[in-house]
Scaffold this motif. Structure first.
Motif, PDB file in Angstrom:
ATOM      1  N   UNK A  40       0.920  -1.023   0.001  1.00 49.69           N
ATOM      2  CA  UNK A  40       0.082   0.000  -0.023  1.00 49.69           C
ATOM      3  C   UNK A  40       0.947   1.279  -0.019  1.00 49.69           C
ATOM      4  N   UNK A  41       0.122   2.245  -0.028  1.00 56.12           N
ATOM      5  CA  UNK A  41       0.896   3.530  -0.350  1.00 56.12           C
ATOM      6  C   UNK A  41       1.292   4.190   1.239  1.00 56.12           C
ATOM      7  N   UNK A  42       1.025   3.577   2.225  1.00 60.87           N
ATOM      8  CA  UNK A  42       1.016   4.221   3.534  1.00 60.87           C
ATOM      9  C   UNK A  42       2.362   4.027   3.973  1.00 60.87           C
ATOM     10  N   UNK A  43       2.826   5.029   4.943  1.00 63.08           N
ATOM     11  CA  UNK A  43       4.101   4.681   5.682  1.00 63.08           C
ATOM     12  C   UNK A  43       4.092   3.691   6.606  1.00 63.08           C
ATOM     13  N   UNK A  44       5.316   3.114   6.949  1.00 68.02           N
ATOM     14  CA  UNK A  44       5.435   2.133   7.858  1.00 68.02           C
ATOM     15  C   UNK A  44       4.589   2.326   9.250  1.00 68.02           C
ATOM     16  N   UNK A  45       4.153   1.213   9.854  1.00 63.68           N
ATOM     17  CA  UNK A  45       3.539   1.527  11.406  1.00 63.68           C
ATOM     18  C   UNK A  45       4.504   0.692  12.208  1.00 63.68           C
ATOM     19  N   UNK A  46       4.466   1.052  13.432  1.00 62.37           N
ATOM     20  CA  UNK A  46       5.171   0.365  14.355  1.00 62.37           C
ATOM     21  C   UNK A  46       4.961  -1.094  14.775  1.00 62.37           C
ATOM     22  N   UNK A  47       3.514  -1.563  14.491  1.00 59.24           N
ATOM     23  CA  UNK A  47       2.943  -2.822  14.378  1.00 59.24           C
ATOM     24  C   UNK A  47       3.759  -3.581  13.512  1.00 59.24           C
ATOM     25  N   UNK A  48       3.057  -4.753  13.466  1.00 58.75           N
ATOM     26  CA  UNK A  48       3.414  -5.884  12.396  1.00 58.75           C
ATOM     27  C   UNK A  48       2.999  -5.525  11.006  1.00 58.75           C
ATOM     28  N   UNK A  49       3.537  -6.195   9.997  1.00 56.99           N
ATOM     29  CA  UNK A  49       3.186  -6.021   8.553  1.00 56.99           C
ATOM     30  C   UNK A  49       2.390  -7.170   7.993  1.00 56.99           C
ATOM     31  N   UNK A  50       0.948  -6.922   8.108  1.00 54.41           N
ATOM     32  CA  UNK A  50       0.022  -8.031   7.474  1.00 54.41           C
ATOM     33  C   UNK A  50      -0.123  -7.833   6.220  1.00 54.41           C
ATOM     34  N   UNK A  51       0.061  -9.077   5.502  1.00 53.51           N
ATOM     35  CA  UNK A  51      -0.148  -8.893   3.822  1.00 53.51           C
ATOM     36  C   UNK A  51      -1.248 -10.090   3.775  1.00 53.51           C
ATOM     37  N   UNK A  52      -2.454  -9.512   3.101  1.00 52.92           N
ATOM     38  CA  UNK A  52      -3.645 -10.081   2.837  1.00 52.92           C
ATOM     39  C   UNK A  52      -3.887 -10.648   1.555  1.00 52.92           C
ATOM     40  N   UNK A  53      -3.996 -11.976   1.478  1.00 54.40           N
ATOM     41  CA  UNK A  53      -4.076 -12.507   0.072  1.00 54.40           C
ATOM     42  C   UNK A  53      -5.720 -13.032  -0.080  1.00 54.40           C
ATOM     43  N   UNK A  54      -6.259 -12.539  -1.108  1.00 57.18           N
ATOM     44  CA  UNK A  54      -7.703 -12.891  -1.430  1.00 57.18           C
ATOM     45  C   UNK A  54      -7.786 -14.125  -2.117  1.00 57.18           C
ATOM     46  N   UNK A  55      -9.200 -14.496  -1.675  1.00 53.94           N
ATOM     47  CA  UNK A  55      -9.477 -15.847  -2.465  1.00 53.94           C
ATOM     48  C   UNK A  55      -9.710 -15.647  -4.023  1.00 53.94           C
ATOM     49  N   UNK A  56     -10.011 -16.955  -4.470  1.00 51.04           N
ATOM     50  CA  UNK A  56     -10.615 -16.634  -6.078  1.00 51.04           C
ATOM     51  C   UNK A  56     -12.015 -15.915  -6.279  1.00 51.04           C
ATOM     52  N   UNK A  57     -11.838 -15.105  -7.324  1.00 49.80           N
ATOM     53  CA  UNK A  57     -12.960 -14.638  -7.810  1.00 49.80           C
ATOM     54  C   UNK A  57     -13.204 -13.123  -6.960  1.00 49.80           C
ATOM     55  N   UNK A  58     -12.372 -13.080  -5.944  1.00 48.81           N
ATOM     56  CA  UNK A  58     -12.369 -11.769  -4.987  1.00 48.81           C
ATOM     57  C   UNK A  58     -11.569 -10.814  -5.351  1.00 48.81           C
ATOM     58  N   UNK A  59     -10.974  -9.700  -4.384  1.00 46.19           N
ATOM     59  CA  UNK A  59     -10.142  -9.012  -4.564  1.00 46.19           C
ATOM     60  C   UNK A  59      -9.594  -8.431  -3.300  1.00 46.19           C
ATOM     61  N   UNK A  60      -8.707  -7.670  -3.374  1.00 41.54           N
ATOM     62  CA  UNK A  60      -8.298  -6.610  -1.966  1.00 41.54           C
ATOM     63  C   UNK A  60      -9.706  -6.292  -1.369  1.00 41.54           C
ATOM     64  N   UNK A  61     -10.628  -5.831  -1.929  1.00 44.14           N
ATOM     65  CA  UNK A  61     -11.716  -5.292  -1.296  1.00 44.14           C
ATOM     66  C   UNK A  61     -12.461  -6.400  -0.231  1.00 44.14           C
ATOM     67  N   UNK A  62     -12.303  -7.526  -0.527  1.00 45.22           N
ATOM     68  CA  UNK A  62     -12.807  -8.566   0.719  1.00 45.22           C
ATOM     69  C   UNK A  62     -12.392  -8.424   1.755  1.00 45.22           C
ATOM     70  N   UNK A  63     -11.243  -7.923   2.045  1.00 41.97           N
ATOM     71  CA  UNK A  63     -10.514  -7.469   3.294  1.00 41.97           C
ATOM     72  C   UNK A  63     -10.970  -6.385   4.053  1.00 41.97           C
ATOM     73  N   UNK A  64     -11.961  -5.616   3.629  1.00 41.74           N
ATOM     74  CA  UNK A  64     -12.258  -4.311   4.069  1.00 41.74           C
ATOM     75  C   UNK A  64     -12.497  -3.997   5.571  1.00 41.74           C
ATOM     76  N   UNK A  65     -13.186  -4.986   6.068  1.00 41.72           N
ATOM     77  CA  UNK A  65     -13.178  -5.077   7.490  1.00 41.72           C
ATOM     78  C   UNK A  65     -12.169  -5.172   8.357  1.00 41.72           C
ATOM     79  N   UNK A  66     -11.106  -6.125   7.832  1.00 36.17           N
ATOM     80  CA  UNK A  66     -10.453  -6.691   8.756  1.00 36.17           C
ATOM     81  C   UNK A  66      -9.083  -5.627   8.644  1.00 36.17           C
TER      82      UNK A  66
END
Length: 217
Positions: free
Chosen positions: A25-51
Motif C-alpha cells: 500500500x502507499x501508506x508509511x510503515x507503522x510500528x506494529x506488524x506488517x500483515x499481507x492479505x491474500x484474497x481468494x478466487x474471484x475476489x479482490x483486495x476489497x474482501x478484506x475491508x473490515x479486517x
C-alpha cells in the motif's frame, strides 16, 4: 515460483500458500506488524475491508492487493496464460521487500468459488470477477516450494466452523496431510471469515503474530 529468503510467517485459512505475497500500500510503515492479505478466487483486495480497518486501528501496517485479473486489476481472465501470470503481483511484491523486513501472510481460500456464502452478498455480486481455472499440472509447475524455505515458515491454520465450501472434514484432512505449527478455530464463521467474524479473526491474528514473532539476525 521460488521466493528469495524473506523472513515471514504464514497464516492460511484453507490452503497453505507459503510462496505468495502482495503489492504494498502507499501508506508509511507503522510500528506494529506488517500483515499481507491474500484474497481468494474471484475476489479482490476489497474482501478484506473490515479486517484492514481493525488491523490498522491497532497500529499495524496492512497490505492488500489484487491478484492478476482480480478486483480492479485491469487484466482479464483470458489474458492469463498460466498461474504464473495470476500470481505475478504477489511475486513482485515479495521480491521487492527489503531483506530485513518480515511480513505475516494471511491467505484466504484461493480455490473455492464463493457464491451463496457471503454475508455481504450485495457487495460481492457487484465486485466478483471470473477466475481462470488452472490445471494441477500447471500449479505444480509454477508453485515449486523448496524444503528449506517452506520449513522455515511458521504456519497457522484457522478452521472456519461453518464453512460450506471447504467443509470441516476437508479442512481436517488438509491439516493432517500438511501439519501446521498451530491450529485455531473460529466458531460460527463461514467461508468468508473476514466478513462473517472480522473481530474474532482480528483478535486471533494479533495473538498469532505475537506468539510467533522472533528476532531477525
Amino acid at each position: 515460483m521460488e521466493l528469495s529468503k524473506k523472513h515471514f510467517m504464514l497464516i492460511s485459512f484453507f490452503i497453505i500458500l507459503s510462496s505468495l505475497g502482495i503489492e504494498a500500500t502507499k501508506e508509511p510503515p507503522r510500528t506494529g506488524k506488517h500483515f499481507v492479505l491474500i484474497h481468494g478466487s474471484c475476489l479482490g483486495a476489497w474482501s478484506w475491508y473490515k479486517l484492514v480497518t481493525l488491523l490498522k486501528s491497532s497500529g499495524h501496517n496492512v497490505t492488500a492487493l489484487d491478484l492478476a485479473a482480480s478486483g480492479i486489476n485491469p487484466l482479464q481472465a483470458n489474458d492469463l496464460q498460466s498461474s504464473f501470470d495470476y500470481f505475478k503481483p504477489l511475486r513482485d511484491f515479495m521480491e521487492a521487500l527489503p531483506s530485513h523486513e518480515r511480513v505475516i501472510l494471511v491467505g484466504h481460500s484461493l480455490g473455492g468459488l464463493a457464491w451463496n456464502i457471503f454475508q455481504d452478498l450485495t457487495l460481492a455480486t457487484l465486485l466478483l470477477r471470473p477466475l481462470r481455472l488452472f490445471s494441477d499440472e500447471d500449479l505444480s509447475k509454477q508453485l515449486m516450494l523448496s524444503f528449506e524455505n517452506y520449513e522455515s515458515v511458521k504456519r497457522v491454520y484457522i478452521i472456519s466452523e461453518k464453512d460450506k465450501v471447504a467443509r470441516r472434514d476437508l479442512q481436517l484432512w488438509m491439516i493432517e496431510r500438511n501439519p501446521p505449527n498451530d491450529v485455531v478455530e473460529i466458531k460460527g464463521s463461514d467461508h468468508m471469515v473476514m466478513m462473517s467474524k472480522p473481530i474474532e479473526l482480528w483478535a486471533h491474528l494479533q495473538g498469532i503474530a505475537e506468539k510467533y514473532s522472533y528476532p531477525i539476525f
